[in-house]
Design a protein around this motif. Structure first.
Motif, PDB file in Angstrom:
ATOM      1  N   ARG A 139      -3.016  16.796 -57.575  1.00  0.00           N
ATOM      2  CA  ARG A 139      -3.650  15.669 -56.877  1.00  0.00           C
ATOM      3  C   ARG A 139      -3.789  15.944 -55.384  1.00  0.00           C
ATOM      4  O   ARG A 139      -4.774  15.539 -54.759  1.00  0.00           O
ATOM      5  CB  ARG A 139      -2.847  14.386 -57.116  1.00  0.00           C
ATOM      6  N   LEU A 140      -2.831  16.627 -54.785  1.00  0.00           N
ATOM      7  CA  LEU A 140      -2.941  16.984 -53.360  1.00  0.00           C
ATOM      8  C   LEU A 140      -4.113  17.921 -53.097  1.00  0.00           C
ATOM      9  O   LEU A 140      -4.641  17.968 -51.991  1.00  0.00           O
ATOM     10  CB  LEU A 140      -1.647  17.647 -52.884  1.00  0.00           C
ATOM     11  N   VAL A 160      -7.886  10.287 -53.978  1.00  0.00           N
ATOM     12  CA  VAL A 160      -6.804  10.815 -54.818  1.00  0.00           C
ATOM     13  C   VAL A 160      -5.784  11.536 -53.939  1.00  0.00           C
ATOM     14  O   VAL A 160      -4.566  11.379 -54.108  1.00  0.00           O
ATOM     15  CB  VAL A 160      -7.369  11.769 -55.894  1.00  0.00           C
ATOM     16  N   VAL A 161      -6.266  12.328 -52.988  1.00  0.00           N
ATOM     17  CA  VAL A 161      -5.371  13.048 -52.073  1.00  0.00           C
ATOM     18  C   VAL A 161      -4.565  12.056 -51.233  1.00  0.00           C
ATOM     19  O   VAL A 161      -3.371  12.240 -51.008  1.00  0.00           O
ATOM     20  CB  VAL A 161      -6.168  14.000 -51.157  1.00  0.00           C
ATOM     21  N   GLN A 207       2.058  23.398 -47.966  1.00  0.00           N
ATOM     22  CA  GLN A 207       0.774  24.079 -47.815  1.00  0.00           C
ATOM     23  C   GLN A 207      -0.400  23.119 -47.983  1.00  0.00           C
ATOM     24  O   GLN A 207      -1.366  23.142 -47.208  1.00  0.00           O
ATOM     25  CB  GLN A 207       0.671  25.214 -48.829  1.00  0.00           C
ATOM     26  N   LEU A 208      -0.320  22.252 -48.974  1.00  0.00           N
ATOM     27  CA  LEU A 208      -1.409  21.315 -49.236  1.00  0.00           C
ATOM     28  C   LEU A 208      -1.411  20.144 -48.250  1.00  0.00           C
ATOM     29  O   LEU A 208      -2.478  19.627 -47.894  1.00  0.00           O
ATOM     30  CB  LEU A 208      -1.327  20.811 -50.675  1.00  0.00           C
ATOM     31  N   VAL A 209      -0.239  19.731 -47.790  1.00  0.00           N
ATOM     32  CA  VAL A 209      -0.183  18.712 -46.737  1.00  0.00           C
ATOM     33  C   VAL A 209      -0.810  19.266 -45.457  1.00  0.00           C
ATOM     34  O   VAL A 209      -1.556  18.568 -44.753  1.00  0.00           O
ATOM     35  CB  VAL A 209       1.269  18.259 -46.486  1.00  0.00           C
ATOM     36  N   THR A 210      -0.542  20.528 -45.153  1.00  0.00           N
ATOM     37  CA  THR A 210      -1.159  21.178 -43.990  1.00  0.00           C
ATOM     38  C   THR A 210      -2.678  21.174 -44.113  1.00  0.00           C
ATOM     39  O   THR A 210      -3.397  20.943 -43.134  1.00  0.00           O
ATOM     40  CB  THR A 210      -0.645  22.618 -43.851  1.00  0.00           C
ATOM     41  N   LYS A 211      -3.162  21.424 -45.314  1.00  0.00           N
ATOM     42  CA  LYS A 211      -4.609  21.375 -45.566  1.00  0.00           C
ATOM     43  C   LYS A 211      -5.173  19.999 -45.231  1.00  0.00           C
ATOM     44  O   LYS A 211      -6.259  19.884 -44.639  1.00  0.00           O
ATOM     45  CB  LYS A 211      -4.878  21.735 -47.031  1.00  0.00           C
ATOM     46  N   ALA A 255      -8.447   9.198 -41.590  1.00  0.00           N
ATOM     47  CA  ALA A 255      -7.462   8.487 -42.411  1.00  0.00           C
ATOM     48  C   ALA A 255      -6.612   9.469 -43.202  1.00  0.00           C
ATOM     49  O   ALA A 255      -5.391   9.301 -43.323  1.00  0.00           O
ATOM     50  CB  ALA A 255      -8.166   7.520 -43.350  1.00  0.00           C
ATOM     51  N   LEU A 256      -7.242  10.492 -43.739  1.00  0.00           N
ATOM     52  CA  LEU A 256      -6.519  11.503 -44.505  1.00  0.00           C
ATOM     53  C   LEU A 256      -5.597  12.307 -43.591  1.00  0.00           C
ATOM     54  O   LEU A 256      -4.436  12.559 -43.914  1.00  0.00           O
ATOM     55  CB  LEU A 256      -7.518  12.426 -45.206  1.00  0.00           C
ATOM     56  N   CYS A 257      -6.131  12.675 -42.442  1.00  0.00           N
ATOM     57  CA  CYS A 257      -5.359  13.456 -41.475  1.00  0.00           C
ATOM     58  C   CYS A 257      -4.125  12.688 -41.011  1.00  0.00           C
ATOM     59  O   CYS A 257      -3.008  13.220 -41.006  1.00  0.00           O
ATOM     60  CB  CYS A 257      -6.248  13.812 -40.286  1.00  0.00           C
ATOM     61  N   LYS A 258      -4.307  11.432 -40.641  1.00  0.00           N
ATOM     62  CA  LYS A 258      -3.177  10.646 -40.141  1.00  0.00           C
ATOM     63  C   LYS A 258      -2.129  10.436 -41.232  1.00  0.00           C
ATOM     64  O   LYS A 258      -0.916  10.530 -40.959  1.00  0.00           O
ATOM     65  CB  LYS A 258      -3.646   9.299 -39.606  1.00  0.00           C
ATOM     66  N   THR A 259      -2.548  10.152 -42.445  1.00  0.00           N
ATOM     67  CA  THR A 259      -1.589   9.962 -43.528  1.00  0.00           C
ATOM     68  C   THR A 259      -0.807  11.249 -43.785  1.00  0.00           C
ATOM     69  O   THR A 259       0.401  11.211 -44.038  1.00  0.00           O
ATOM     70  CB  THR A 259      -2.312   9.512 -44.806  1.00  0.00           C
ATOM     71  N   ALA A 260      -1.482  12.393 -43.704  1.00  0.00           N
ATOM     72  CA  ALA A 260      -0.807  13.679 -43.881  1.00  0.00           C
ATOM     73  C   ALA A 260       0.214  13.917 -42.779  1.00  0.00           C
ATOM     74  O   ALA A 260       1.319  14.423 -43.030  1.00  0.00           O
ATOM     75  CB  ALA A 260      -1.831  14.809 -43.909  1.00  0.00           C
TER      76      ALA A 260
END
Length: 292
Positions: free
Chosen positions: A60-61, A68-69, A96-100, A108-113
């Motif tokens: 899912r990541l 989904v991510v 690795q996938l959180v870094t992506k 929104a995706l960047c901040k949540t990561a």
């Protein structure tokens, strides 16, 4: 897409999504509208189905569907907080996938990561050292950008990093970045160096070498950006205090009998001139003698 700072509907996830799909197949390429809410770590709730979420987490990541991510990143946060030992076997793949996602241009995706990174730092500490470098660079880059709400989140997460990862290895990781070609990255790294260095005990300083720390701080004293210069000055003042305590655990070079200083400040001056080029030593002394 609207980012909301208050949590009006706390559910199982850190991020609440309300999506409006495209009305037809022809318009399926249009962006999905969504409201994203960011929930603080202390307000997160545990997962109801840990095994299922963990089993599908990496897939899912790495999904092409950003919603989904986004949900998977929330699950990373929940797992790090409530089930850290269960996620540890796949920690390398998760980071690795959180870094992506940190690199993702969607804010929104960047901040949540980035928020997920903070929870990971709090849970895994030194276990991250071998896999930290790519993530560290991305956090420094995000803390250096102009988009304020992402920048501020990255700064908070870098501070969490310096609080939870042991300072001695953290300083080793940071050293290349205080020499980076990008002045904004140098500045953020300098702040991290100061935060980590002030957590060192006397034995740690003895192992690293006070002189090494002095050189790192002095190198940023004339940096282009005020943030780097300020961090450098604060670190120099801190090192000056440590030196003047004259703890026996800190190794200090012996002086010839004819050069024995008459005061702690004289001792500090001679130490600076022995450790640094003359012009740099003078700059350090201007900071530590006037401001101390």
């Amino acid at each position: 897409m609207l980012a909301k700072s208050d949590s009006t509907n706390e559910k199982e996830m850190a991020t609440t999504l309300k999506s409006t799909p495209a009305p037809s197949a022809e318009s399926s390429a249009e962006p999905v509208l969504a409201e994203v809410e960011y929930v603080l770590s202390e307000n997160l709730k545990d997962l109801s189905d840990v095994d299922t979420q963990l089993e599908t987490l990496l897939e899912r990541l790495d999904s092409k569907d950003w919603l989904v991510v986004l949900e998977a990143l929330t699950n990373v946060r929940q797992l790090a907080i409530f089930h850290a030992e269960l996620m540890q076997p796949i920690l390398g793949g998760v980071v690795q996938l959180v870094t992506k996602s940190v690199k993702n241009p969607r804010s929104a995706l960047c901040k949540t990561a980035i928020m997920a990174c903070a929870d990971i730092f709090k849970s895994y500490h030194e276990h991250l050292l071998d896999i930290l470098d790519p993530l560290l660079l991305q956090l420094l880059l995000k803390a250096s950008q102009d988009k304020r709400f992402v920048c501020e989140e990255a700064e908070r997460t870098l501070e969490v990093m310096t609080l939870w990862i042991p300072p001695q290895p953290m300083l080793q990781k940071l050293q290349p970045y205080v020499k980076h070609n990008n002045p904004k990255i140098r500045a953020k790294a300098s702040v991290c160096v100061y935060n980590s260095a002030t957590r060192l005990g006397v034995e740690d300083i003895d192992q690293i070498g006070l002189e090494s720390l002095l050189k790192i701080a002095a190198a940023q004293l004339n940096d282009r950006l005020p943030e780097a210069r300020d961090a450098s000055r604060k670190l120099l003042l801190y090192l000056h205090v440590i030196y003047c305590r004259n703890s026996p655990e800190i190794t200090i070079s012996n002086f010839p009998e004819s050069e024995v200083p008459t005061s702690k400040q004289d001792h500090w001056e001679q130490y600076c001139f022995k450790s640094l080029p003359a012009a740099t030593a003078q700059a350090v002394l201007r900071v530590t003698c006037v401001d101390s």
